[in-house]
Design an enzyme around this catalytic site. Structure first.
Site, short mmCIF file in Angstrom:
data_model
loop_
_atom_site.label_atom_id
_atom_site.label_comp_id
_atom_site.label_asym_id
_atom_site.label_seq_id
_atom_site.Cartn_x
_atom_site.Cartn_y
_atom_site.Cartn_z
N SER A 19 0.86 -1.19 0.00
CA SER A 19 0.00 0.00 0.00
C SER A 19 0.89 1.23 0.00
O SER A 19 1.60 1.52 0.96
CB SER A 19 -0.91 0.01 1.23
OG SER A 19 -1.47 1.30 1.35
N HIS A 44 -1.18 -1.29 -4.25
CA HIS A 44 -2.49 -0.93 -3.72
C HIS A 44 -2.51 0.57 -3.48
O HIS A 44 -1.66 1.10 -2.75
CB HIS A 44 -2.71 -1.72 -2.42
CG HIS A 44 -4.02 -1.47 -1.74
ND1 HIS A 44 -5.14 -2.23 -2.00
CD2 HIS A 44 -4.38 -0.56 -0.81
CE1 HIS A 44 -6.14 -1.79 -1.24
NE2 HIS A 44 -5.71 -0.77 -0.51
N ASP A 46 -4.53 3.84 -2.18
CA ASP A 46 -5.63 4.24 -1.30
C ASP A 46 -6.08 5.66 -1.59
O ASP A 46 -5.36 6.62 -1.30
CB ASP A 46 -5.16 4.15 0.16
CG ASP A 46 -5.02 2.72 0.62
OD1 ASP A 46 -6.00 1.95 0.45
OD2 ASP A 46 -3.96 2.36 1.14
N MET A 48 -8.65 8.56 -0.67
CA MET A 48 -9.55 8.99 0.42
C MET A 48 -9.98 10.42 0.17
O MET A 48 -9.17 11.26 -0.26
CB MET A 48 -8.82 8.90 1.76
CG MET A 48 -8.23 7.54 2.06
SD MET A 48 -7.54 7.49 3.72
CE MET A 48 -6.69 5.90 3.66
N HIS A 77 -8.10 1.52 -4.48
CA HIS A 77 -9.10 1.32 -3.42
C HIS A 77 -9.75 2.67 -3.14
O HIS A 77 -9.15 3.52 -2.50
CB HIS A 77 -8.37 0.76 -2.19
CG HIS A 77 -9.23 0.58 -0.99
ND1 HIS A 77 -8.69 0.36 0.27
CD2 HIS A 77 -10.58 0.59 -0.83
CE1 HIS A 77 -9.68 0.23 1.14
NE2 HIS A 77 -10.82 0.38 0.52
N MET A 79 -11.94 5.03 -1.28
CA MET A 79 -12.64 5.26 -0.01
C MET A 79 -13.26 6.65 -0.11
O MET A 79 -12.82 7.62 0.52
CB MET A 79 -11.65 5.16 1.16
CG MET A 79 -11.21 3.71 1.40
SD MET A 79 -9.68 3.61 2.34
CE MET A 79 -8.51 3.77 0.99
N MET A 149 -11.94 -5.60 4.55
CA MET A 149 -11.10 -4.70 5.36
C MET A 149 -10.92 -5.27 6.76
O MET A 149 -11.89 -5.66 7.42
CB MET A 149 -11.77 -3.32 5.49
CG MET A 149 -11.89 -2.52 4.21
SD MET A 149 -10.31 -2.12 3.45
CE MET A 149 -9.52 -1.15 4.74
N ASP A 187 -7.10 -6.28 3.51
CA ASP A 187 -6.40 -5.00 3.65
C ASP A 187 -6.55 -4.43 5.06
O ASP A 187 -7.67 -4.26 5.53
CB ASP A 187 -7.01 -4.03 2.62
CG ASP A 187 -6.40 -2.63 2.64
OD1 ASP A 187 -5.30 -2.46 3.20
OD2 ASP A 187 -7.05 -1.72 2.09
C1 DX5 Z 1 -6.67 1.86 5.22
C2 DX5 Z 1 -6.14 1.56 3.84
C3 DX5 Z 1 -5.11 0.47 3.85
C4 DX5 Z 1 -3.84 0.86 4.55
C5 DX5 Z 1 -3.01 -0.34 4.86
O1 DX5 Z 1 -7.63 2.83 5.15
O2 DX5 Z 1 -7.19 1.16 3.00
O3 DX5 Z 1 -4.83 0.05 2.53
O4 DX5 Z 1 -3.08 1.75 3.78
O5 DX5 Z 1 -1.93 0.06 5.62
P1 DX5 Z 1 -1.36 -0.86 6.80
O6 DX5 Z 1 -0.86 -2.10 6.15
O7 DX5 Z 1 -0.29 -0.01 7.38
O8 DX5 Z 1 -2.50 -1.13 7.75
ZN ZN Z 2 -6.61 0.15 1.12
#
Ligand code: DX5
Ligand code: ZN
Length: 227
Positions: A19, A44, A46, A48, A77, A79, A149, A187
């Site tokens: 990630s 991956h 993320d 947000m 991903h 969010m 998750m 994840d």
């Molecule tokens: C959380 C993200 C994850 C996160 C994982 O909101 O969707 O992908 O970056 O990071 P670690 O492995 O540090 O929990």
């Molecule tokens: Zn993620």
């Protein structure tokens, strides 16, 4: 065109997905080259929006820049609220696969999955730790991957919630019963110490941010997570 999903469906095994959220963004190119050299199977990403989750990361411009830095498949991903308004931009930015959250919309999930697939991208739905599998059961025949998750989305570096893993096992059972072929991604909070549990629960794409990018030896961390 990458065939990561085909390889996982046909050949089994586990893909490790660092990630990028946990990378040093001032050295992003080097970080991405380093995880590629360390044996990562994909990345991956993320996304947000400060609404669906209380944090803001990056948007399609950064995904597009990352796509120019690497040949690794990009698993994005989302969010974000209203993912239907933005998913196409993330596909165009070079995502190999895009997931959005079940909790981010009241309805329209099946249509959005179809739309992402029609754009030539793998389509997935993500579920929070407190969302039951029953909330997505009808969507399973129409998706390429389910993202389970094991933390509440919003931040990297949180503690793993082992109770959420039961849904990966349940999804694998349902897949077998119904003759489906979606992949299972897990994840949140995955570390070398709990990666075995995650794999045994049926995860085929294992995401890890902190455990890889904050480790002194990326290759060792990737190898330990792959098992
Ligand atoms: C959380 C993200 C994850 C996160 C994982 O909101 O969707 O992908 O970056 O990071 P670690 O492995 O540090 O929990
Ligand atoms: Zn993620």
């Amino acid at each position: 065109m990458s065939s990561l999903f085909r390889r996982l469906i046909d050949g089994g095994g586990v893909a490790v997905a660092p990630s990028v959220l946990a990378a040093d963004f001032a050295r992003l190119e080097k970080e991405i080259r380093a995880v590629d050299a360390a044996g990562a199977d994909c990345l991956h990403l993320d996304v947000m929006d400060g609404n669906f989750v209380p944090n803001i990361t990056f948007g399609p411009f950064v995904v597009e820049a990352i796509a120019r830095l690497t040949k690794l498949p990009l698993i994005t991903h989302l969010m974000i609220l209203n993912p239907g308004d933005y998913a196409e931009r993330f596909v165009e930015a070079g995502s190999y696969a895009v997931s959005f959250h079940r909790e981010a919309m009241e309805s329209g999930h099946a249509d959005l999955l179809k739309k992402i697939r029609a754009l030539g991208c793998k389509a997935g739905v993500a579920i929070n730790p407190d969302t039951p599998l029953s909330a997505v059961i009808d969507l399973l025949p129409g998706l390429d991957f389910l993202l389970v998750m094991t933390v509440f989305p919003g931040f990297g570096g949180q503690s793993f919630i082992p109770e959420a893993l039961g849904k990966a096992e349940e999804a694998a059972r349902v897949r077998k019963e119904k003759g489906l072929d979606f992949l299972i991604e897990v994840d949140g909070g995955v570390k070398p110490e709990n990666a075995r549990l995650v794999r045994e629960a049926g995860a085929q794409i294992v995401v890890a941010g902190t455990a890889i990018f904050r480790s002194p030896d990326y290759a060792a961390a990737v190898a330990a997570i792959r098992g």
